[in-house]
Design a protein around this motif. Sequence first.
Motif, PDB file in Angstrom:
ATOM      1  N   VAL A  80       0.872  -1.168   0.000  1.00 53.12           N
ATOM      2  CA  VAL A  80       0.000   0.000   0.000  1.00 53.12           C
ATOM      3  C   VAL A  80       0.909   1.217   0.000  1.00 53.12           C
ATOM      4  N   ILE A  81       0.686   2.133  -0.929  1.00 52.47           N
ATOM      5  CA  ILE A  81       1.497   3.343  -1.031  1.00 52.47           C
ATOM      6  C   ILE A  81       0.659   4.503  -0.496  1.00 52.47           C
ATOM      7  N   ASP A  82       1.100   5.065   0.616  1.00 55.77           N
ATOM      8  CA  ASP A  82       0.309   6.069   1.324  1.00 55.77           C
ATOM      9  C   ASP A  82       0.067   7.357   0.545  1.00 55.77           C
ATOM     10  N   GLU A  83       0.828   7.632  -0.479  1.00 59.30           N
ATOM     11  CA  GLU A  83       0.731   8.886  -1.217  1.00 59.30           C
ATOM     12  C   GLU A  83      -0.135   8.801  -2.470  1.00 59.30           C
ATOM     13  N   LEU A  84      -0.814   7.679  -2.688  1.00 57.00           N
ATOM     14  CA  LEU A  84      -1.589   7.463  -3.915  1.00 57.00           C
ATOM     15  C   LEU A  84      -2.877   8.271  -3.896  1.00 57.00           C
ATOM     16  N   MET A  85      -3.063   9.094  -4.939  1.00 56.25           N
ATOM     17  CA  MET A  85      -4.261   9.916  -5.060  1.00 56.25           C
ATOM     18  C   MET A  85      -4.845   9.757  -6.456  1.00 56.25           C
ATOM     19  N   ILE A  86      -6.171   9.870  -6.530  1.00 58.93           N
ATOM     20  CA  ILE A  86      -6.844   9.774  -7.820  1.00 58.93           C
ATOM     21  C   ILE A  86      -7.901  10.864  -7.954  1.00 58.93           C
ATOM     22  N   LYS A  87      -8.260  11.134  -9.201  1.00 56.77           N
ATOM     23  CA  LYS A  87      -9.389  12.011  -9.494  1.00 56.77           C
ATOM     24  C   LYS A  87     -10.190  11.348 -10.597  1.00 56.77           C
ATOM     25  N   LYS A  88     -11.459  11.156 -10.353  1.00 59.32           N
ATOM     26  CA  LYS A  88     -12.341  10.537 -11.339  1.00 59.32           C
ATOM     27  C   LYS A  88     -12.616  11.516 -12.462  1.00 59.32           C
ATOM     28  N   VAL A  89     -12.377  11.087 -13.700  1.00 57.26           N
ATOM     29  CA  VAL A  89     -12.695  11.922 -14.861  1.00 57.26           C
ATOM     30  C   VAL A  89     -13.546  11.157 -15.873  1.00 57.26           C
ATOM     31  N   GLY A  90     -13.755   9.865 -15.616  1.00 54.81           N
ATOM     32  CA  GLY A  90     -14.571   9.028 -16.493  1.00 54.81           C
ATOM     33  C   GLY A  90     -15.868   8.644 -15.813  1.00 54.81           C
ATOM     34  N   LYS A  91     -16.443   7.543 -16.276  1.00 53.97           N
ATOM     35  CA  LYS A  91     -17.761   7.140 -15.798  1.00 53.97           C
ATOM     36  C   LYS A  91     -17.744   6.009 -14.779  1.00 53.97           C
ATOM     37  N   ILE A  92     -16.613   5.341 -14.593  1.00 55.64           N
ATOM     38  CA  ILE A  92     -16.584   4.234 -13.645  1.00 55.64           C
ATOM     39  C   ILE A  92     -16.096   4.718 -12.281  1.00 55.64           C
ATOM     40  N   ASP A  93     -16.453   3.967 -11.251  1.00 56.13           N
ATOM     41  CA  ASP A  93     -16.042   4.306  -9.892  1.00 56.13           C
ATOM     42  C   ASP A  93     -14.759   3.571  -9.531  1.00 56.13           C
ATOM     43  N   TRP A  94     -13.980   4.176  -8.650  1.00 54.38           N
ATOM     44  CA  TRP A  94     -12.728   3.587  -8.177  1.00 54.38           C
ATOM     45  C   TRP A  94     -13.049   2.437  -7.237  1.00 54.38           C
ATOM     46  N   SER A  95     -12.228   1.419  -7.269  1.00 56.11           N
ATOM     47  CA  SER A  95     -12.377   0.263  -6.388  1.00 56.11           C
ATOM     48  C   SER A  95     -11.173   0.210  -5.449  1.00 56.11           C
ATOM     49  N   GLU A  96     -11.395  -0.234  -4.246  1.00 54.63           N
ATOM     50  CA  GLU A  96     -10.324  -0.322  -3.258  1.00 54.63           C
ATOM     51  C   GLU A  96      -9.547  -1.631  -3.348  1.00 54.63           C
ATOM     52  N   GLY A  97      -9.658  -2.379  -4.415  1.00 49.87           N
ATOM     53  CA  GLY A  97      -8.955  -3.652  -4.568  1.00 49.87           C
ATOM     54  C   GLY A  97      -7.492  -3.477  -4.928  1.00 49.87           C
ATOM     55  N   GLU A  98      -6.859  -4.598  -5.282  1.00 43.67           N
ATOM     56  CA  GLU A  98      -5.454  -4.575  -5.698  1.00 43.67           C
ATOM     57  C   GLU A  98      -5.319  -3.788  -7.000  1.00 43.67           C
ATOM     58  N   LEU A  99      -4.359  -2.879  -7.031  1.00 43.97           N
ATOM     59  CA  LEU A  99      -4.089  -2.061  -8.209  1.00 43.97           C
ATOM     60  C   LEU A  99      -2.793  -2.548  -8.851  1.00 43.97           C
ATOM     61  N   ASP A 100      -2.889  -3.107 -10.035  1.00 48.52           N
ATOM     62  CA  ASP A 100      -1.729  -3.627 -10.751  1.00 48.52           C
ATOM     63  C   ASP A 100      -1.352  -2.621 -11.825  1.00 48.52           C
ATOM     64  N   PHE A 101      -0.160  -2.051 -11.710  1.00 48.40           N
ATOM     65  CA  PHE A 101       0.301  -1.047 -12.662  1.00 48.40           C
ATOM     66  C   PHE A 101       0.728  -1.639 -14.014  1.00 48.40           C
ATOM     67  N   LEU A 102       0.807  -2.953 -14.078  1.00 41.77           N
ATOM     68  CA  LEU A 102       1.169  -3.640 -15.328  1.00 41.77           C
ATOM     69  C   LEU A 102       2.494  -3.133 -15.891  1.00 41.77           C
ATOM     70  N   GLY A 103       3.380  -2.729 -15.024  1.00 37.44           N
ATOM     71  CA  GLY A 103       4.680  -2.210 -15.432  1.00 37.44           C
ATOM     72  C   GLY A 103       5.338  -1.502 -14.257  1.00 37.44           C
ATOM     73  N   TYR A 104       6.226  -0.577 -14.583  1.00 38.23           N
ATOM     74  CA  TYR A 104       6.958   0.108 -13.525  1.00 38.23           C
ATOM     75  C   TYR A 104       6.111   1.180 -12.850  1.00 38.23           C
ATOM     76  N   LEU A 105       6.501   1.545 -11.655  1.00 38.16           N
ATOM     77  CA  LEU A 105       5.830   2.581 -10.878  1.00 38.16           C
ATOM     78  C   LEU A 105       6.444   3.914 -11.233  1.00 38.16           C
ATOM     79  N   TYR A 106       5.655   4.820 -11.722  1.00 38.04           N
ATOM     80  CA  TYR A 106       6.177   6.124 -12.129  1.00 38.04           C
ATOM     81  C   TYR A 106       6.089   7.135 -11.017  1.00 38.04           C
TER      82      TYR A 106
END
Length: 113
Positions: free
Chosen positions: A87-113
């Motif tokens: 869990v990365i304490d500094e992770l922030m998001i802003k919704k700009v589309g139509k789906i809602d954010w989920s609190e599940g596992e977030l896989d970046f499918l690559g490196y962490l930027y």
Amino acid sequence: MIYGKPVKILGVIDLCVSQNTRSQGVASTLLVEIDKFSVGRNIDFILLFADNMTLYLRNGYKLVKNQCKWLKVDNETQITNGIGFEVIDELMIKKVGKIDWSEGELDFLGYLY
């Protein structure tokens, strides 16, 4: 991906404002421009990491606590060092589309930027 469902994100990396122009609304203006850019571009969320969240909270971002998974790459040697998982304490998001954010596992499918 969250819980195996793909989400389309626009990542903001290192939003920086010159010290002599801070507290003049420059960073907020940049964030508004990022919002405008996101409109109609098939983006679900804007995502960033922030050590000081005040600016982002004022601009509609929210702190999320997802378990993150990413490819660990040594920036100096460019060698893969395994898979990061925390869990990365500094992770922030802003919704700009139509789906809602989920609190599940977030896989970046690559490196962490």
